[in-house]
Enzyme design. Structure first.
Site, mmCIF file in Angstrom:
data_model
loop_
_atom_site.group_PDB
_atom_site.id
_atom_site.type_symbol
_atom_site.label_atom_id
_atom_site.label_comp_id
_atom_site.label_asym_id
_atom_site.label_seq_id
_atom_site.Cartn_x
_atom_site.Cartn_y
_atom_site.Cartn_z
ATOM 1 N N GLU A 1 7.971 -2.554 -17.769
ATOM 2 C CA GLU A 1 6.760 -2.428 -18.578
ATOM 3 C C GLU A 1 6.372 -0.954 -18.720
ATOM 4 O O GLU A 1 6.381 -0.198 -17.752
ATOM 5 C CB GLU A 1 5.623 -3.203 -17.902
ATOM 6 C CG GLU A 1 4.332 -3.237 -18.683
ATOM 7 C CD GLU A 1 3.278 -4.133 -18.030
ATOM 8 O OE1 GLU A 1 2.324 -4.527 -18.721
ATOM 9 O OE2 GLU A 1 3.439 -4.453 -16.840
ATOM 10 N N LYS B 1 1.585 -7.502 -25.821
ATOM 11 C CA LYS B 1 1.243 -8.312 -24.661
ATOM 12 C C LYS B 1 -0.002 -9.159 -24.948
ATOM 13 O O LYS B 1 -0.999 -8.666 -25.468
ATOM 14 C CB LYS B 1 0.995 -7.389 -23.458
ATOM 15 C CG LYS B 1 0.889 -8.087 -22.111
ATOM 16 C CD LYS B 1 0.831 -7.058 -20.980
ATOM 17 C CE LYS B 1 0.788 -7.703 -19.606
ATOM 18 N NZ LYS B 1 0.762 -6.690 -18.517
ATOM 19 N N CYS C 1 5.093 -8.877 -17.622
ATOM 20 C CA CYS C 1 4.460 -8.872 -16.306
ATOM 21 C C CYS C 1 3.450 -10.005 -16.114
ATOM 22 O O CYS C 1 3.806 -11.118 -15.784
ATOM 23 C CB CYS C 1 3.804 -7.508 -16.062
ATOM 24 S SG CYS C 1 3.421 -7.193 -14.316
ATOM 25 N N PRO D 1 -1.500 14.082 12.679
ATOM 26 C CA PRO D 1 -2.161 14.072 13.993
ATOM 27 C C PRO D 1 -1.687 12.843 14.772
ATOM 28 O O PRO D 1 -2.035 11.709 14.421
ATOM 29 C CB PRO D 1 -3.652 13.968 13.640
ATOM 30 C CG PRO D 1 -3.751 14.429 12.221
ATOM 31 C CD PRO D 1 -2.480 13.973 11.572
ATOM 32 N N LEU D 2 -0.870 13.060 15.779
ATOM 33 C CA LEU D 2 -0.228 11.968 16.514
ATOM 34 C C LEU D 2 -0.902 11.793 17.872
ATOM 35 O O LEU D 2 -0.766 12.633 18.760
ATOM 36 C CB LEU D 2 1.265 12.278 16.694
ATOM 37 C CG LEU D 2 2.111 11.225 17.423
ATOM 38 C CD1 LEU D 2 2.065 9.884 16.695
ATOM 39 C CD2 LEU D 2 3.559 11.717 17.550
ATOM 40 N N SER D 3 -1.647 10.696 18.016
ATOM 41 C CA SER D 3 -2.430 10.481 19.231
ATOM 42 C C SER D 3 -1.665 9.736 20.317
ATOM 43 O O SER D 3 -2.116 9.678 21.462
ATOM 44 C CB SER D 3 -3.691 9.686 18.890
ATOM 45 O OG SER D 3 -3.354 8.352 18.540
ATOM 46 N N GLY D 4 -0.559 9.111 19.944
ATOM 47 C CA GLY D 4 0.145 8.260 20.894
ATOM 48 C C GLY D 4 -0.311 6.823 20.845
ATOM 49 O O GLY D 4 0.215 5.973 21.564
ATOM 50 N N GLY D 5 -1.295 6.514 19.977
ATOM 51 C CA GLY D 5 -1.742 5.138 19.786
ATOM 52 C C GLY D 5 -0.937 4.438 18.705
ATOM 53 O O GLY D 5 -0.075 5.031 18.051
ATOM 54 N N ASP E 1 -1.689 3.243 15.683
ATOM 55 C CA ASP E 1 -1.837 3.579 14.264
ATOM 56 C C ASP E 1 -1.071 4.842 13.887
ATOM 57 O O ASP E 1 -0.256 4.840 12.958
ATOM 58 C CB ASP E 1 -3.316 3.729 13.914
ATOM 59 C CG ASP E 1 -4.081 2.424 14.050
ATOM 60 O OD1 ASP E 1 -3.462 1.362 13.854
ATOM 61 O OD2 ASP E 1 -5.281 2.463 14.355
ATOM 62 N N SER E 2 -1.339 5.945 14.583
ATOM 63 C CA SER E 2 -0.627 7.185 14.244
ATOM 64 C C SER E 2 0.862 7.061 14.551
ATOM 65 O O SER E 2 1.702 7.638 13.856
ATOM 66 C CB SER E 2 -1.235 8.381 14.972
ATOM 67 O OG SER E 2 -1.140 8.235 16.378
#
Length: 737
Positions: free
Chosen positions: A50, A119, A188, A377-381, A383-384
């Site tokens: 499309e 369409k 579509c 920013p890597l927190s170790g949790g 999500d990151s």
């Protein structure tokens, strides 16, 4: 039709194209490549996505006449190209007709436009606002006449494509080729409507081939639903159905079009393109005996009964035949091509979708943005770490394309992003996905005295496993400096609750850390390439999941504020399952450890330790679910019922009191629902500033793009909550009887 000179066998092709909004030259090149590949596979019919000429995500640029002008310029090039000769092509582009703007399918053959099909049903929900740009066509039983712009005719003539008719049929039409094949179009959304065009075309005129040019975004677990619609359509009506889709991030930052071109015949799958891939042009084909379609329909008694009714009554939308004697698409007698066999369906697991969809999206965004990589920013949790895992998966995809598939375009983009010098380019090739990650992904653990050794270690080990350029950055000096400025100004010093402070002081001290992490992230994103003697800048990645966004469990403008967020529409539950899957897939054992750890913000002193700093080897005592007053599983229910189920407080209580009856009393359910709606409404302002997120689930709270709800609420919800209270009392009394 000459029965002795031809067969009823046809080879058809459809494609996925990685188009880019307003990239007319690049889009044209990819369309031409797809036409050439279709011909190389022996196809005489080619279907494209499309709005492939403009890119689907032009949005308000569709309102500009420039977009129409440049579309016609591309169409001239397509008509005059040898790549489209002897190939029936179905292109997608916008058109102006009698003062209205339409989203159209353009059917072409051998330097001529044969017909234009606008369409009928426009997408106007969720992420889509097509009626803002286009008019839904509601024409009568006869097609209109579209006037080809005079300058287009002049251009065609000057390029050797003479004798193009000045007018072509426009409306609800389908083609009948010289050899008797009938070819129709859907676009579509029309596949998803209750009465799709393929039904009318099949019953009214026995159209055998239907092509659906689509611009459909990735959503978890959506591909199976999409395919089932096509299988069901051809299972009920018979026919050869082709589906074409865009691939990639074409300009609308939150959407990723997930390709997955498909060919189905009589309810059976014949060909399927990959859902997630870095390839810019993918073409699949199938060879079908159209007599199988005719025989299949004829053996269904109800098809004949309903076809006779549709053909004898002018009910609903009527489709008109456009006979095109210049077009032939059946294979000649004596061809060596065999009919395609049925193939098994290939579906990704939700865990794969959570990882690979955003990974492809991040690659597209990176290569088209001009950036030199990402900073996370890597927190170790969880999500990151999920975001880091997704970027790591992106590096694996790039590595495979370069080393196993010899994809020159991906390799060219990689060398440009990594700023490989011309001298090095002759011999350089990445030795591993980790080498690519070391160029592209920069991870920063921004710890304070409230951070634990556990998360510090997890972040470092995950960075090493993925191959990122990892730094541990203490920010206590910055935090103390800000507090000192406040103290000098007010003569007062705030304290955490655990140290005798108020809740206001406690929240302020937490928010200082969170917001300084955002400032630090952008500082490092701008300067880390410089410190590594490299050019360019880094894009900052956020890592707030859909549940936290919905609840507002985040600091406004903290390190969840970023340039992009790959997981902003993915639930915590799906993310944890994805981490476990990725741990097995990429052999990163630390991911399983992270998936099993309790979520924590680590912004308060750790009450489980003796010292004030709390910097030891224990899990932190500040647990997300305790602070939110609800579990992530409960948040999942609230989010799905609020958005997908369209529930307000009262209807949500009515559903959950039955769903949770084994674990909660009516009064507990009522309290949970009221708590959710209070925090949802009091934090609604945070959703208005959410980082642009990869759209993956239908319960996303992304404001003013997908989730159109008020900015300011009466957070007491007096009528709603009082109604719930009365219902709780009645339900509790009923239980006591």
């Amino acid at each position: 039709m000459d029965l002795l000179g031809s067969t009823s066998i046809v080879t058809v092709a459809t494609c996925t194209l990685n188009q880019w909004a307003l990239d007319f030259d690049g889009n044209l090149e990819r369309i031409l490549q797809s036409c050439q590949k279709a011909k190389e596979q022996g196809a005489t019919y080619r279907l494209g996505p499309e709005l492939e000429i403009t890119g689907y995500g032009c949005e308000d640029h569709f309102l500009e006449l420039d977009t129409i002008l440049h579309s016609w310029q591309s169409m001239v090039e397509l008509l005059c190209s040898t790549a489209t000769e002897n190939l029936l092509c179905d292109f997608g582009m916008p058109l102006l007709h009698k003062g209205c703007r339409y989203n159209c399918r353009i059917l072409c053959f051998n330097h001529q436009i044969l017909a234009i099909r606008p369409k009928n049903a426009l997408a106007d929900d969720g992420n889509y606002r097509e009626p803002r740009y286009f008019t839904a066509f509601k024409g009568g039983s006869k097609p209109d006449s579209f006037s080809i712009p005079s300058w287009v005719l002049d251009e065609l003539s000057s390029k050797g494509c003479e004798n193009h008719p000045p007018h072509v049929p426009f409306g609800n039409v389908f083609l009948q080729t010289f050899d008797g094949v009938q070819v129709g179009c859907e676009s579509c959304e029309e596949l998803w409507t209750p009465k799709s065009p393929h039904i009318d075309m099949s019953l009214q005129s026995g159209v055998e081939i239907i092509g659906n040019g689509s611009g459909s975004h990735h959503n978890l677990r959506k591909l199976e639903n999409r395919l089932e619609l096509m299988m069901s359509a051809t299972r009920k009506c018979g026919g050869l159905y082709l589906y074409s889709n865009q691939r990639g991030c074409d300009g609308a930052a939150r959407l990723y079009f997930d390709g997955g071109a498909i060919i189905v015949c009589n309810g059976k799958l014949l060909a399927q393109a990959p859902q997630f891939s870095l390839e810019e042009v993918t073409v699949i084909s199938a060879t079908v005996d159209l007599d199988d379609v005719r025989s299949y329909r004829a053996h269904i008694p109800s098809f004949g009964v309903q076809a006779i009714r549709e053909q004898s009554e002018d009910t609903g939308t009527h489709y008109t035949t456009v006979r095109v004697p210049q077009a032939r698409i059946l294979l000649p007698r004596g061809h060596a091509r065999g009919v395609s066999d049925t193939i098994p369906l290939a579906l990704s697991t939700p865990e794969e979708e959570c990882c690979l969809g955003p990974a492809c999206w991040l690659w597209d965004y990176l290569r088209r943005s001009g950036a030199s990589g990402y900073l996370l920013p890597l927190s170790g949790g969880a999500d990151s770490s999920a975001v880091a895992t997704i970027v790591g998966a992106m590096c694996h995809l790039v590595y495979d394309e370069v080393t196993q598939k010899s994809n020159a375009e991906v390799f060219k983009d990689l060398k440009r992003i990594c700023h490989i010098s011309e001298e090095q380019q002759k011999s350089w090739k990445p030795s591993s996905p980790q080498e690519i990650a070391n160029h592209i992904l920069h991870t920063v653990f921004m710890g304070t005295e409230n951070s634990s050794n556990v998360t510090t270690s997890r972040a470092k080990r995950l960075g090493a496993a993925i191959g990122s350029y990892h730094l541990t950055v203490p920010i206590d000096l910055m935090v103390k400096a800000v507090i000192q400025v406040f103290t000098i100004t007010t003569k007062l010093t705030p304290h955490f609750q655990i140290h005798g402070g108020t809740m206001a002081e406690d929240l302020a001290l937490q928010n200082i850390q969170a917001r300084l992490r955002m400032v630090t992230a952008y500082l490092f994103a701008q300067l880390l390439p410089w410190t590594r003697s490299r050019k360019g800048f880094l894009l900052v990645l956020g890592s707030a999941n859909v549940d936290e966004g919905l609840r507002g469990y985040m600091t406004k403008y903290d390190c969840s504020s970023a340039d992009l967020n790959p997981i902003g529409a993915i639930s915590k539950g799906d993310l944890k399952r994805m981490l476990a899957w990725a741990g097995d897939r990429y052999k990163h054992e630390v991911l399983k450890e992270i998936a099993g750890a309790p979520p924590t913000a680590e912004l308060r002193p750790n009450a489980s330790t003796k010292g004030e700093g709390g910097n030891d080897d224990a899990e932190h005592s500040q647990l997300d679910e305790d602070e939110m007053g609800m579990t992530y599983e409960e948040l999942g229910w609230f989010g799905r019922l609020r958005k997908i189920g369209r529930c307000g407080p009262v209807s949500m209580y009515n559903k959950l009191v039955h769903i949770w009856k084994e674990t909660c009393t009516p009064s507990e359910v009522g309290a949970k629902v009221k708590r959710f709606f209070y925090y949802y409404s009091v934090n609604r302002h945070k959703m208005c500033t959410l980082t642009p997120s990869y759209h993956a689930e239908a319960n996303s709270p992304d404001d003013n793009r997908f989730d159109l709800r008020p900015f300011l609420y009466n957070t007491k919800w007096p009528r709603q909550f009082s109604t719930i209270d009365r219902m709780v009392q009645k339900d509790e009394e009923q239980l006591c009887k």
